[in-house]
Scaffold this active site. Structure first.
Site, short mmCIF file in Angstrom:
data_model
loop_
_atom_site.label_atom_id
_atom_site.label_comp_id
_atom_site.label_asym_id
_atom_site.label_seq_id
_atom_site.Cartn_x
_atom_site.Cartn_y
_atom_site.Cartn_z
N HIS A 176 -20.60 24.77 -15.02
CA HIS A 176 -21.63 23.77 -15.27
C HIS A 176 -21.03 22.36 -15.22
O HIS A 176 -21.67 21.43 -14.71
CB HIS A 176 -22.29 24.02 -16.63
CG HIS A 176 -23.60 23.32 -16.81
ND1 HIS A 176 -23.74 22.21 -17.59
CD2 HIS A 176 -24.83 23.59 -16.30
CE1 HIS A 176 -25.01 21.82 -17.56
NE2 HIS A 176 -25.69 22.63 -16.78
N CYS A 177 -19.82 22.23 -15.69
CA CYS A 177 -19.16 20.91 -15.73
C CYS A 177 -18.87 20.35 -14.35
O CYS A 177 -18.82 19.13 -14.18
CB CYS A 177 -17.84 21.00 -16.50
SG CYS A 177 -17.97 21.55 -18.21
N ILE A 178 -18.69 21.21 -13.35
CA ILE A 178 -18.28 20.73 -12.03
C ILE A 178 -19.47 20.62 -11.09
O ILE A 178 -19.28 20.38 -9.89
CB ILE A 178 -17.19 21.63 -11.40
CG1 ILE A 178 -17.74 23.00 -11.00
CG2 ILE A 178 -16.02 21.77 -12.34
CD1 ILE A 178 -16.75 23.84 -10.21
N SER A 223 -15.83 24.17 -16.91
CA SER A 223 -16.13 25.33 -16.08
C SER A 223 -17.25 25.00 -15.11
O SER A 223 -17.44 23.86 -14.73
CB SER A 223 -16.46 26.54 -16.95
OG SER A 223 -16.56 27.71 -16.15
#
Length: 334
Positions: A326-328, A324
């Site tokens: 934070h991951c990107i 989501s």
């Protein structure tokens, strides 16, 4: 040993890197919705979030459409890049204080699961584009596997960091020594397993996050069928018995999870409100279709960020890729 600590995410930021869904062959029928969700995130960051956005495209085909899409948004720079997919938190560098330095690590496709072209070059690309020299470290680590309080305390999980598909033979002591050298870590708080069916092998940014000095947020199960209820409770138990690098007992903020979120085959997927993104003036919280759970999660985060705008934003299509907001993303501290 470096004396530079990794700033907390709530420290002032000069820019936020975000990956733009660029590969139709990866996203297939979810590409359009994933782009819409990332667009909403970018507009929130550049607007209420009060931070410059550096939006990296993954191939030449995506560059001009992205420029046209964000032509009306002040504070968004479209950066021509090359990556396998959008997970810049894991493939990009971790910036030090004032973005005077940046650390990069060996990337092996999350334990060899997803070996995509150019992902191992992302850190160098971001370093070059940001004008920051990259310091390379010879161990495997993804940025989503560690979380920082800005004072030398690092949160991580044994399931990921000690997994034999990352660094063969690593012990807690070996990992702590590597984190001390590369990230200025003074203390590591070890959690156990991450979320069920998380292909990252339990990244901590889906499980527990520092939200203030001495305060860690982690989920509490929402609904009786939440598949991660036991993991959440064990995480809270470990945190409650822990202290940070300054010796403070950790205070635990329990935030409602999204509950059971399943794929088209009925299998649980790792949806998490913990994948929120903190920026200068806002906290953007991913949501997954349960309005009550999302509202309660936002209300909980508002208790620790009263001066930030708390923005819920859909992330179901991004989640089909495994992560989501934070991951990107990856922040450049001011």
């Amino acid at each position: 040993m470096t004396t530079t600590l990794i700033p907390a995410e709530w420290a002032p930021q000069r820019a936020m890197w975000v990956g733009w869904p660029s590969h139709a062959e990866l996203w297939q029928e979810d590409l359009e919705q994933a782009q819409e969700e990332v667009e909403a995130l970018v507009r929130a960051l550049a607007g209420a979030g009060g931070v410059k956005v550096k939006l990296m495209t993954g191939n030449e085909e995506a560059l001009e459409p992205a420029r046209a899409r964000f032509a009306d948004v002040a504070g968004v720079e479209i950066v021509a890049g090359r990556f396998g997919d959008i997970w810049l938190r894991d493939t990009g560098p971790i910036f030090g204080q004032g973005s005077a330095s940046a650390n990069a690590f060996t990337f092996n496709g999350w334990g060899g699961k997803y070996d995509l072209p150019f992902d191992d070059e992302v850190a160098d690309q971001i370093g070059e584009q940001s004008g920051v020299a990259i310091t390379r470290h010879d161990f495997i680590l993804e940025g989503g596997a560690v979380d920082h309080d800005g004072e030398g305390t690092v949160l991580t999980t044994r399931q990921c960091v000690l997994n034999t598909n990352r660094n063969q033979g690593w012990t807690e002591e070996a990992a702590e020594a590597a984190f001390a050298k590369a990230l200025g870590a003074k203390k590591v708080i070890w959690l156990g397993d991450g979320l069920l069916n998380d292909h990252t092998d339990g990244h901590v940014d889906n499980l527990a996050r520092f939200v203030a000095p001495g305060v860690v947020a982690c989920p509490i199960a929402f609904g009786e069928d939440d598949p991660n209820a036991d993991v959440y409770d064990e995480t809270a138990r470990i945190l409650s018995a822990s202290t940070d690098a300054a010796g403070r007992p950790i205070k635990v903020l329990r935030i409602p999870s999204p509950g059971l979120v399943a794929d088209e085959d009925g299998e649980p997927i790792p949806a998490s409100h913990m994948n929120f993104l903190i920026t200068n003036k806002a906290v953007v919280v991913p949501t997954y279709g349960n309005d009550i759970a999302a509202r309660m999660a936002c209300e909980a985060l508002a208790t620790v960020y009263p001066d930030h705008k708390i923005i819920p934003s859909p992330s179901m299509a991004i989640l089909t890729g495994g992560g989501s907001f934070h991951c990107i993303s990856q922040q450049e501290p001011a």
